[in-house]
Design a protein around this motif. Structure first.
Motif, PDB file in Angstrom:
ATOM      1  N   UNK A 146      61.554 -33.391-100.011  1.00 54.97           N
ATOM      2  CA  UNK A 146      60.498 -33.285-101.012  1.00 54.97           C
ATOM      3  C   UNK A 146      60.445 -31.927-101.687  1.00 54.97           C
ATOM      4  N   UNK A 147      59.207 -31.425-101.906  1.00 55.68           N
ATOM      5  CA  UNK A 147      59.045 -30.170-102.627  1.00 55.68           C
ATOM      6  C   UNK A 147      59.629 -28.986-101.854  1.00 55.68           C
ATOM      7  N   UNK A 148      59.695 -29.118-100.527  1.00 56.73           N
ATOM      8  CA  UNK A 148      60.271 -28.034 -99.730  1.00 56.73           C
ATOM      9  C   UNK A 148      61.779 -27.948 -99.940  1.00 56.73           C
ATOM     10  N   UNK A 149      62.436 -29.085-100.043  1.00 55.93           N
ATOM     11  CA  UNK A 149      63.866 -29.096-100.341  1.00 55.93           C
ATOM     12  C   UNK A 149      64.112 -28.545-101.743  1.00 55.93           C
ATOM     13  N   UNK A 150      63.280 -28.940-102.689  1.00 54.84           N
ATOM     14  CA  UNK A 150      63.428 -28.421-104.061  1.00 54.84           C
ATOM     15  C   UNK A 150      63.273 -26.900-104.080  1.00 54.84           C
ATOM     16  N   UNK A 151      62.286 -26.402-103.353  1.00 50.05           N
ATOM     17  CA  UNK A 151      62.032 -24.964-103.336  1.00 50.05           C
ATOM     18  C   UNK A 151      63.207 -24.200-102.738  1.00 50.05           C
ATOM     19  N   UNK A 152      63.738 -24.690-101.624  1.00 48.75           N
ATOM     20  CA  UNK A 152      64.850 -23.993-100.982  1.00 48.75           C
ATOM     21  C   UNK A 152      66.124 -24.122-101.814  1.00 48.75           C
ATOM     22  N   UNK A 153      66.266 -25.213-102.553  1.00 46.04           N
ATOM     23  CA  UNK A 153      67.441 -25.376-103.411  1.00 46.04           C
ATOM     24  C   UNK A 153      67.445 -24.350-104.542  1.00 46.04           C
ATOM     25  N   UNK A 154      66.268 -23.912-104.950  1.00 48.47           N
ATOM     26  CA  UNK A 154      66.180 -22.872-105.979  1.00 48.47           C
ATOM     27  C   UNK A 154      66.459 -21.480-105.410  1.00 48.47           C
ATOM     28  N   UNK A 155      66.453 -21.367-104.083  1.00 44.46           N
ATOM     29  CA  UNK A 155      66.665 -20.056-103.451  1.00 44.46           C
ATOM     30  C   UNK A 155      67.638 -20.176-102.277  1.00 44.46           C
ATOM     31  N   UNK A 156      68.871 -20.590-102.546  1.00 47.10           N
ATOM     32  CA  UNK A 156      69.835 -20.764-101.454  1.00 47.10           C
ATOM     33  C   UNK A 156      70.195 -19.449-100.763  1.00 47.10           C
ATOM     34  N   UNK A 157      69.890 -18.332-101.396  1.00 42.13           N
ATOM     35  CA  UNK A 157      70.166 -17.027-100.790  1.00 42.13           C
ATOM     36  C   UNK A 157      68.939 -16.452-100.076  1.00 42.13           C
ATOM     37  N   UNK A 158      67.842 -17.209-100.044  1.00 37.08           N
ATOM     38  CA  UNK A 158      66.629 -16.717 -99.404  1.00 37.08           C
ATOM     39  C   UNK A 158      65.704 -16.023-100.389  1.00 37.08           C
ATOM     40  N   UNK A 159      64.826 -15.190 -99.858  1.00 29.13           N
ATOM     41  CA  UNK A 159      63.780 -14.561-100.658  1.00 29.13           C
ATOM     42  C   UNK A 159      63.824 -13.045-100.451  1.00 29.13           C
ATOM     43  N   UNK A 160      64.796 -12.373-101.072  1.00 29.38           N
ATOM     44  CA  UNK A 160      65.000 -10.941-100.804  1.00 29.38           C
ATOM     45  C   UNK A 160      63.782 -10.066-101.099  1.00 29.38           C
ATOM     46  N   UNK A 161      62.947 -10.495-102.026  1.00 29.05           N
ATOM     47  CA  UNK A 161      61.749  -9.698-102.342  1.00 29.05           C
ATOM     48  C   UNK A 161      60.834  -9.560-101.125  1.00 29.05           C
ATOM     49  N   UNK A 162      60.880 -10.547-100.221  1.00 29.73           N
ATOM     50  CA  UNK A 162      59.949 -10.572 -99.087  1.00 29.73           C
ATOM     51  C   UNK A 162      60.650 -10.405 -97.743  1.00 29.73           C
ATOM     52  N   UNK A 163      61.935 -10.227 -97.752  1.00 30.34           N
ATOM     53  CA  UNK A 163      62.656 -10.004 -96.494  1.00 30.34           C
ATOM     54  C   UNK A 163      62.420  -8.569 -96.025  1.00 30.34           C
ATOM     55  N   UNK A 164      62.221  -8.429 -94.719  1.00 30.40           N
ATOM     56  CA  UNK A 164      62.034  -7.115 -94.123  1.00 30.40           C
ATOM     57  C   UNK A 164      63.203  -6.867 -93.179  1.00 30.40           C
ATOM     58  N   UNK A 165      63.942  -5.828 -93.425  1.00 30.35           N
ATOM     59  CA  UNK A 165      65.104  -5.531 -92.578  1.00 30.35           C
ATOM     60  C   UNK A 165      64.648  -5.015 -91.244  1.00 30.35           C
ATOM     61  N   UNK A 166      65.483  -5.153 -90.244  1.00 31.24           N
ATOM     62  CA  UNK A 166      65.180  -4.665 -88.902  1.00 31.24           C
ATOM     63  C   UNK A 166      65.056  -3.159 -88.909  1.00 31.24           C
TER      64      UNK A 166
END
Length: 204
Positions: free
Chosen positions: A183-203
């Motif tokens: 559903x909408x979750x698959x659509x959302x992840x398909x638009x961001x196959x590389x993830x969400x770098x704006x919100x990723x926090x590195x170790x």
């Protein structure tokens, strides 16, 4: 070693929980030496929490987390500093009984409110799709925001994401899991196959 593997934001939350517990205790008992802490001090702290539960609508769970954080600090310092103090910290927890559980949003509310055209226009594209990815996965926001490209498996027979302790620690041992996308979750992840770098926090 308890902070090993936590990223910067997790460390901030971990430290703030403990700072808050110590501050609460000092407000009740004063800034006293560890060896001077008596059973009365601990019971006064417990009573303060009981009054907040009774009068302010606080939960037993919140009280127990605060008490547990304080007790763990006292025990750790006592042991690692070899102080050999007989800490009066037993039997302080509240019975949590039947906890209030948050009801899930209804399908109708999701369709008519969250998915209403224009409802999420105030969000940037990554924040919007993180929210949409939550709808059919039940993930925590930080789990979606922290996904790396190799956790997003859109080309599999069953598209899914894999929640892994990669650059962050997971909340519980059961948090490591694979979750199918639809559903909408698959659509959302398909638009961001590389993830969400704006919100990723590195170790850290």
């Amino acid at each position: 070693e308890r902070t090993h593997g936590k990223h910067t934001n997790q460390l901030r939350i971990w430290r703030n929980q403990r700072k808050r517990a110590v501050t609460n205790f000092i407000d009740i008992a004063g800034d006293i030496p560890l060896a001077s802490i008596t059973r009365d001090h601990m019971l006064d702290f417990r009573q303060w929490w009981w009054e907040r539960i009774r009068d302010e609508g606080m939960t037993a769970s919140s009280a127990n987390k605060d008490i547990s954080a304080l007790v763990n600090i006292l025990r750790t310092v006592n042991e690692m500093k070899r102080l050999r103090v007989d800490l009066p910290v037993g039997k302080l927890a509240f019975s949590e009984g039947e906890q209030n559980t948050r009801l899930p949003f209804s399908n109708d509310w999701i369709r008519t409110v969250l998915l209403k055209p224009g409802a999420l226009d105030g969000l940037n594209d990554q924040a919007r799709d993180i929210l949409l990815a939550l709808i059919n996965t039940g993930c925590r926001p930080a789990e979606i925001a922290g996904l790396r490209p190799h956790h997003i498996l859109l080309g599999h027979k069953v598209p899914h994401i894999s929640i892994e302790p990669d650059g962050r620690t997971l909340k519980t041992v059961y948090s490591r899991r694979k979750i199918p996308l639809l559903g909408v979750s698959l659509d959302a992840m398909s638009r961001h196959p590389e993830g969400f770098p704006r919100y990723q926090v590195s170790g850290s």
